[in-house]
Design a protein around this motif. Structure first.
Motif, PDB file in Angstrom:
ATOM      1  N   THR A  45      44.079  34.722  48.707  1.00  0.00           N
ATOM      2  CA  THR A  45      42.806  34.590  48.016  1.00  0.00           C
ATOM      3  C   THR A  45      42.263  35.954  47.611  1.00  0.00           C
ATOM      4  OG1 THR A  45      40.545  33.710  48.152  1.00  0.00           O
ATOM      5  CG2 THR A  45      41.472  34.628  50.171  1.00  0.00           C
ATOM      6  N   THR A  46      41.445  35.938  46.566  1.00  0.00           N
ATOM      7  CA  THR A  46      40.799  37.169  46.125  1.00  0.00           C
ATOM      8  C   THR A  46      39.402  37.321  46.722  1.00  0.00           C
ATOM      9  OG1 THR A  46      39.937  36.062  44.148  1.00  0.00           O
ATOM     10  CG2 THR A  46      42.052  37.201  43.941  1.00  0.00           C
ATOM     11  N   ARG A  64      42.122  41.246  42.990  1.00  0.00           N
ATOM     12  CA  ARG A  64      42.421  40.476  41.788  1.00  0.00           C
ATOM     13  C   ARG A  64      43.679  40.995  41.101  1.00  0.00           C
ATOM     14  NH1 ARG A  64      38.774  36.959  39.627  1.00  0.00           N
ATOM     15  NH2 ARG A  64      36.822  36.717  40.790  1.00  0.00           N
ATOM     16  N   HIS A  79      48.518  27.960  42.200  1.00  0.00           N
ATOM     17  CA  HIS A  79      47.320  28.798  42.251  1.00  0.00           C
ATOM     18  C   HIS A  79      46.239  28.185  41.385  1.00  0.00           C
ATOM     19  CE1 HIS A  79      47.938  30.571  38.184  1.00  0.00           C
ATOM     20  NE2 HIS A  79      49.205  30.357  38.451  1.00  0.00           N
ATOM     21  N   GLU A  81      41.681  28.808  40.282  1.00  0.00           N
ATOM     22  CA  GLU A  81      40.423  29.525  40.451  1.00  0.00           C
ATOM     23  C   GLU A  81      39.365  28.538  40.929  1.00  0.00           C
ATOM     24  OE1 GLU A  81      37.268  32.406  38.033  1.00  0.00           O
ATOM     25  OE2 GLU A  81      39.079  31.654  37.038  1.00  0.00           O
ATOM     26  N   ASN A  85      36.705  32.652  42.577  1.00  0.00           N
ATOM     27  CA  ASN A  85      37.754  33.319  43.342  1.00  0.00           C
ATOM     28  C   ASN A  85      39.088  32.617  43.117  1.00  0.00           C
ATOM     29  OD1 ASN A  85      36.260  35.387  44.851  1.00  0.00           O
ATOM     30  ND2 ASN A  85      35.233  33.644  45.797  1.00  0.00           N
ATOM     31  N   HIS A  86      40.158  33.371  43.262  1.00  0.00           N
ATOM     32  CA  HIS A  86      41.500  32.813  43.059  1.00  0.00           C
ATOM     33  C   HIS A  86      42.143  32.492  44.407  1.00  0.00           C
ATOM     34  CE1 HIS A  86      41.671  33.663  38.731  1.00  0.00           C
ATOM     35  NE2 HIS A  86      40.969  34.754  39.035  1.00  0.00           N
ATOM     36  N   TYR A  87      42.839  31.364  44.437  1.00  0.00           N
ATOM     37  CA  TYR A  87      43.556  30.918  45.636  1.00  0.00           C
ATOM     38  C   TYR A  87      44.968  30.509  45.235  1.00  0.00           C
ATOM     39  CZ  TYR A  87      38.938  30.531  47.858  1.00  0.00           C
ATOM     40  OH  TYR A  87      37.692  30.794  48.363  1.00  0.00           O
TER      41      TYR A  87
END
Length: 220
Positions: A45-46, A64, A79, A81, A85-87
């Protein structure tokens, strides 16, 4: 690979999905308590770590730029968003576990499940969707958590309708009307999938050995 009484097998990628409040996280925890050999797919995650969270245990925390590079290099099985946040699910640790015969459990939504099924690991996937017994019960469970206000709950309920519409994409669908019963059915699914013929690479050599025994005994 996992070695059984008569041979070895490759691990399974077990996907659990459900609308929020249907109980997939509880069932995932119960399944891992039942079989400690199950490993959980740790997401990258970001977002920033929360108090007490450890890198590589709760999440792989990445910038990121690092996350984007992993996606570009094909290092993510799936993946998305979420709320800015990105996962995603890193490919390498999952592939290593499956090759070693360890089953990996994914707690992801239908979009993530779709990406994993369409990946190079698709043949290893067993996908299970968890449904609530009713929409009223789903809302009751969300409120019983005491974690969200009315606006957030309304948003989760709205999203649930879309999530439930993807139930037919899964190998198995369970109605979680009773958590003990649902856990028992999950155990049955996992046990059966582990015993499938196409997941037992040792069977070919084993049956050839039986054929040799026939010949050694002078049988036609």
């Amino acid at each position: 690979m996992t070695t059984g009484p008569q041979g070895t097998r490759r691990g399974l990628a077990v996907i659990l999905s459900s609308p929020s409040g249907a109980g997939k996280s509880t069932l995932a925890q119960r399944l891992m308590a039942w079989d400690p050999s199950l490993s959980f797919s740790v997401s990258a995650t970001t977002r920033s770590p929360r108090p007490g969270e450890q890198d590589g245990v709760h999440y792989y925390f990445r910038s990121r730029e690092e996350f984007g590079a992993m996606v570009m290099d094909g290092e993510m099985l799936e993946h998305a968003e979420v709320f800015g946040n990105h996962y995603g699910s890193p490919r390498a640790p999952v592939e290593a576990a499956l090759s070693a015969g360890r089953d990996v459990l994914f707690d992801i939504d239908w979009q993530g499940g779709q990406q994993v099924r369409n990946s190079s690991l698709g043949r290893d996937v067993v996908s299970i969707f968890i449904l609530p017994p009713s929409i009223a019960e789903l809302e009751r469970r969300l409120r019983a958590r005491g974690q969200d206000d009315d606006e957030v709950i309304a948003g989760r309920m709205l999203k649930s309708e879309d999530e439930i519409s993807h139930w037919a994409e899964y190998d198995y669908v369970l109605v979680n009307d009773d958590v003990d019963s649902a856990e028992e059915r999950l155990r049955t699914i996992l046990t059966g999938e582990r015993l499938r013929r196409d997941r037992q690479p040792w069977l070919s050599d084993f049956t050839r050995g039986l054929s040799r025994e026939f010949k050694e005994r002078g049988l036609p």
